[in-house]
Design a protein around this motif. Structure first.
Motif, PDB file in Angstrom:
ATOM      1  N   ASP A 238      14.930  -0.548  -8.023  1.00 45.81           N
ATOM      2  CA  ASP A 238      15.037  -0.618  -9.483  1.00 45.81           C
ATOM      3  C   ASP A 238      14.790  -2.009 -10.052  1.00 45.81           C
ATOM      4  OD1 ASP A 238      17.570  -1.263  -8.194  1.00 45.81           O
ATOM      5  OD2 ASP A 238      18.394  -1.409 -10.212  1.00 45.81           O
ATOM      6  N   VAL A 239      14.534  -3.015  -9.218  1.00 45.74           N
ATOM      7  CA  VAL A 239      14.241  -4.363  -9.710  1.00 45.74           C
ATOM      8  C   VAL A 239      12.725  -4.540  -9.805  1.00 45.74           C
ATOM      9  CG1 VAL A 239      14.457  -6.830  -9.274  1.00 45.74           C
ATOM     10  CG2 VAL A 239      16.349  -5.287  -8.674  1.00 45.74           C
ATOM     11  N   PRO A 240      12.175  -4.741 -11.013  1.00 45.47           N
ATOM     12  CA  PRO A 240      10.728  -4.928 -11.136  1.00 45.47           C
ATOM     13  C   PRO A 240      10.256  -6.180 -10.390  1.00 45.47           C
ATOM     14  CG  PRO A 240      11.716  -4.439 -13.279  1.00 45.47           C
ATOM     15  CD  PRO A 240      12.846  -4.718 -12.329  1.00 45.47           C
ATOM     16  N   LEU A 241       9.206  -6.041  -9.611  1.00 46.59           N
ATOM     17  CA  LEU A 241       8.643  -7.154  -8.853  1.00 46.59           C
ATOM     18  C   LEU A 241       7.155  -7.284  -9.181  1.00 46.59           C
ATOM     19  CD1 LEU A 241      10.256  -6.466  -5.350  1.00 46.59           C
ATOM     20  CD2 LEU A 241      11.049  -8.077  -7.102  1.00 46.59           C
ATOM     21  N   GLU A 242       6.667  -8.521  -9.126  1.00 50.18           N
ATOM     22  CA  GLU A 242       5.272  -8.770  -9.498  1.00 50.18           C
ATOM     23  C   GLU A 242       4.280  -8.052  -8.589  1.00 50.18           C
ATOM     24  OE1 GLU A 242       4.704 -13.014  -9.718  1.00 50.18           O
ATOM     25  OE2 GLU A 242       5.185 -13.006 -11.867  1.00 50.18           O
ATOM     26  N   ASP A 243       4.695  -7.796  -7.335  1.00 53.42           N
ATOM     27  CA  ASP A 243       3.800  -7.098  -6.417  1.00 53.42           C
ATOM     28  C   ASP A 243       4.339  -5.724  -6.045  1.00 53.42           C
ATOM     29  OD1 ASP A 243       5.935  -7.766  -4.826  1.00 53.42           O
ATOM     30  OD2 ASP A 243       4.725  -8.571  -3.180  1.00 53.42           O
ATOM     31  N   PHE A 244       5.313  -5.228  -6.822  1.00 56.72           N
ATOM     32  CA  PHE A 244       5.938  -3.931  -6.575  1.00 56.72           C
ATOM     33  C   PHE A 244       6.470  -3.818  -5.149  1.00 56.72           C
ATOM     34  CE2 PHE A 244       2.471  -3.157  -9.737  1.00 56.72           C
ATOM     35  CZ  PHE A 244       3.283  -3.031 -10.846  1.00 56.72           C
ATOM     36  N   GLY A 245       6.949  -4.939  -4.628  1.00 53.02           N
ATOM     37  CA  GLY A 245       7.499  -4.942  -3.282  1.00 53.02           C
ATOM     38  C   GLY A 245       6.455  -4.725  -2.204  1.00 53.02           C
ATOM     39  N   GLY A 246       5.196  -4.962  -2.560  1.00 52.26           N
ATOM     40  CA  GLY A 246       4.117  -4.750  -1.591  1.00 52.26           C
ATOM     41  C   GLY A 246       3.686  -3.303  -1.484  1.00 52.26           C
ATOM     42  N   HIS A 247       4.228  -2.460  -2.351  1.00 52.70           N
ATOM     43  CA  HIS A 247       3.914  -1.032  -2.295  1.00 52.70           C
ATOM     44  C   HIS A 247       2.967  -0.644  -3.422  1.00 52.70           C
ATOM     45  CE1 HIS A 247       6.888  -0.589   0.801  1.00 52.70           C
ATOM     46  NE2 HIS A 247       7.844  -1.049   0.013  1.00 52.70           N
ATOM     47  N   HIS A 248       2.488   0.570  -3.348  1.00 51.72           N
ATOM     48  CA  HIS A 248       1.581   1.139  -4.332  1.00 51.72           C
ATOM     49  C   HIS A 248       2.427   1.951  -5.312  1.00 51.72           C
ATOM     50  CE1 HIS A 248      -2.785   2.753  -4.739  1.00 51.72           C
ATOM     51  NE2 HIS A 248      -2.149   2.977  -5.863  1.00 51.72           N
ATOM     52  N   PRO A 249       2.570   1.529  -6.576  1.00 46.53           N
ATOM     53  CA  PRO A 249       3.504   2.187  -7.493  1.00 46.53           C
ATOM     54  C   PRO A 249       2.949   3.467  -8.109  1.00 46.53           C
ATOM     55  CG  PRO A 249       2.424   0.424  -8.652  1.00 46.53           C
ATOM     56  CD  PRO A 249       1.882   0.397  -7.244  1.00 46.53           C
ATOM     57  N   ASP A 250       2.526   4.379  -7.247  1.00 48.04           N
ATOM     58  CA  ASP A 250       1.965   5.650  -7.692  1.00 48.04           C
ATOM     59  C   ASP A 250       2.893   6.764  -7.222  1.00 48.04           C
ATOM     60  OD1 ASP A 250       0.427   7.796  -8.441  1.00 48.04           O
ATOM     61  OD2 ASP A 250      -1.405   7.130  -7.445  1.00 48.04           O
ATOM     62  N   PRO A 251       3.526   7.495  -8.135  1.00 50.07           N
ATOM     63  CA  PRO A 251       4.518   8.497  -7.731  1.00 50.07           C
ATOM     64  C   PRO A 251       3.874   9.782  -7.213  1.00 50.07           C
ATOM     65  CG  PRO A 251       4.295   8.509 -10.104  1.00 50.07           C
ATOM     66  CD  PRO A 251       3.390   7.411  -9.590  1.00 50.07           C
ATOM     67  N   ASN A 252       3.288   9.689  -6.032  1.00 49.54           N
ATOM     68  CA  ASN A 252       2.748  10.888  -5.398  1.00 49.54           C
ATOM     69  C   ASN A 252       3.352  11.036  -4.001  1.00 49.54           C
ATOM     70  OD1 ASN A 252       1.196   9.297  -3.526  1.00 49.54           O
ATOM     71  ND2 ASN A 252      -0.409   9.073  -5.068  1.00 49.54           N
ATOM     72  N   LEU A 253       2.956  12.060  -3.295  1.00 51.20           N
ATOM     73  CA  LEU A 253       3.596  12.375  -2.024  1.00 51.20           C
ATOM     74  C   LEU A 253       3.220  11.422  -0.901  1.00 51.20           C
ATOM     75  CD1 LEU A 253       3.506  16.277  -2.057  1.00 51.20           C
ATOM     76  CD2 LEU A 253       5.232  14.707  -2.919  1.00 51.20           C
ATOM     77  N   VAL A 254       2.235  10.568  -1.138  1.00 50.26           N
ATOM     78  CA  VAL A 254       1.884   9.538  -0.147  1.00 50.26           C
ATOM     79  C   VAL A 254       2.701   8.278  -0.398  1.00 50.26           C
ATOM     80  CG1 VAL A 254       0.040   8.041   0.715  1.00 50.26           C
ATOM     81  CG2 VAL A 254      -0.427  10.457   0.243  1.00 50.26           C
TER      82      VAL A 254
END
Length: 542
Positions: A238-254
């Protein structure tokens, strides 16, 4: 002091359906960002002394561009700017702030569900006074201006402290740093029965939400935890990060696989959801059941009257062309109009403004309503919770009841990301060249009924949008859609959509990919995807 800075145009600043998206190093080129923002201002009229809203999803380069935009807004004559604390404001929240404060428009800094970081994606788009994305006429004007622009205007003043709520005057511009959550949370509390949802949660109903280290983290904390009583331990990333924690911020099943695995476990919470980089998309998962975005749109429309903000019913439903026909059957039963539009939220704006529709959505996990002029991830989550609180059934029970009432539409999207652009264009052109010969063609057990490239005739402004996606319709009602997406920044993304309608409840529990196997094979036979793209399998299946 206002300065006029000489500049040289760039040839690649054509906005797509969601503004201009490029890699961060592209925006960091000399005057690249300034040129595009000035092209926006040069394409507008009548904003002197007016209010501008600025917000972003917190990704890398967000703060720097906000400072640039503030100085340019001052130099170009805006009277006031409302900017989110920390430079953060979700896309639907920006839309709401524009509408609530009667702003002239807004600048949203986001690349939505795309990755963030020093070498990843960034984006800039302009939203109009109705809170919705700029119409094509304006984005065309912005692009035309960007190709000849020779200067931009800026004001000299120190960086604004974006972290402290309050007002200051800089360069003749009144800058107000506002709470990015407060206005939006109040709107949600007006639309939904927070008391009923609180009672549901207090009774042991467990809600988990994955903010994906993106913009909705603060919104989820305030609304789901502080106002509705959800367990804070179940609100993740829940903490916004400039790189999204190194993840892809796409809410899909992958990219939200951890959430999916959590919801499929024997001890799963009752309801799981996620949102994307800028907060306009959603993922809905019940215990042991993933709700496809197309089905979610249909189910929200069918049950919207259970929420206070929609108790009078809905005027109509709109869906993007590639979205499944599940909502069509809801509209037919409710005796309201169903509108099929091109992909891109701006196409819903005219229908919403004209009062023709109340609920709208896209298969790409975006749903929304008349409350703003953007898709809205948390809105969909809260409407689901309101429905669950009233019906007192599980997500699975609501889904199965819906299928029993309306039938099930088996549906899937196969994405081939970062495909060579020439290869993707060749694939599409070859299919279109065969349109005349396709009717009657057998593809396995399927027979082609007709083929076309979708055109949309806007019933409000009478504009026409052509070449919006290739449709292959089969006898019996099944279809395949081929479309090139404009939301990426590298190569092309080929999207292949497949669906067929199953009215028999005895056949509603099949595996989706198995049920669609004939259509998957037909898509390959028709388009030669492997041969032309070199891909043996899709990058993402949803």
């Amino acid at each position: 002091m206002i300065r006029t800075v000489s500049s040289t145009p760039y040839s690649d600043q054509k906005p797509g359906t969601s503004g201009l998206r490029k890699k961060v190093p592209v925006f960091q080129q000399q005057n690249y960002t300034e040129n595009f923002i000035q092209s926006i201002f040069d394409s507008l009229q009548g904003f002197k002394g007016e209010t501008l809203v600025i917000g972003g999803d917190g990704r890398y380069y967000n703060r720097e561009v906000i400072q640039i935009a503030l100085r340019m807004a001052a130099a170009n004559g805006f009277g006031r700017v409302l900017v989110g604390q920390g430079g953060i404001m979700s896309t639907p929240a920006v839309s709401h702030v524009i509408r609530k404060h009667k702003a002239f428009g807004g600048i949203i800094l986001s690349a939505s569900h795309n990755p963030g970081g020093p070498n990843e994606d960034f984006g800039i788009k302009y939203n109009a006074s109705n809170g919705g994305p700029a119409p094509e006429s304006l984005t065309d004007a912005i692009f035309a201006r960007s190709r000849v622009i020779d200067r931009y205007l800026t004001a000299d003043f120190p960086d604004v402290n974006l972290d402290s709520i309050g007002s200051l005057n800089a360069g003749g511009l009144m800058i107000e740093v506002i709470d990015p959550v407060d206005d939006y949370a109040e709107l949600m509390e007006h639309l939904f029965d927070f008391g009923a949802i609180r009672d549901l949660i207090a009774g042991g109903f467990r809600v988990t939400f994955d903010a994906m280290h993106a913009v909705t983290g603060p919104y989820a904390r305030e609304i789901l935890v502080n106002r509705l009583g959800a367990d804070p331990a179940l609100i993740r990333n829940d903490v916004p990060l400039e790189d999204f924690g190194g993840h892809h911020p796409d809410p899909n099943l992958v990219h939200a696989r951890e959430l999916y695995d959590t919801m499929m476990a024997p001890d799963a919470p009752d309801f799981g959801a996620a949102s994307d980089g800028d907060g306009d998309r959603n993922l809905i998962i019940g215990r042991s059941i993933f709700v496809t975005p197309s089905d979610s749109l249909a189910m929200l429309a069918a049950n919207a009257h259970l929420a206070p903000g929609y108790k009078a019913g809905i005027a109509g439903i709109a869906r993007s062309m590639p979205t499944s026909g599940a909502a069509d059957r809801v509209a037919a039963k409710m005796e309201v109009q169903l509108y099929e539009t091109p992909t891109g939220w701006k196409f819903f704006g005219n229908l919403l403004d004209a009062g023709r529709v109340t609920i709208c959505g896209e298969e790409s996990a975006g749903t929304g309503s008349t409350h703003v002029r953007e898709k809205d991830g948390l809105w969909a989550v809260l409407l689901w919770l309101n429905i669950l609180a009233v019906r007192r059934q599980s997500v699975l029970e609501i889904v199965e009841d819906h299928w029993a009432t309306y039938g099930r539409t088996y549906y899937s999207r196969h994405d081939y990301e970062a495909v060579d652009t020439d290869a993707a264009n060749t694939l599409m052109a070859r299919i279109e060249e065969r349109f005349g010969a396709l009717p009657g063609t057998k593809l396995g057990p399927l027979t082609v009924a007709r083929a076309d490239n979708f055109s949309y005739h806007d019933p409000v402004d009478l504009s026409v949008s052509r070449n919006q996606g290739i449709r292959i319709h089969f006898e019996g009602g099944a279809r395949i859609v081929f479309r090139l997406s404009g939301t990426g920044t590298s190569g092309a993304t080929l999207r292949v959509y497949m669906e067929f309608y199953e009215p028999d409840p005895a056949r509603h529990n099949r595996d989706t990919q198995e049920a669609l196997s004939d259509l998957i094979a037909a898509a390959e036979e028709l388009a030669s995807i492997r041969a032309l793209t070199g891909r043996d399998a899709p990058t993402v299946i949803t």
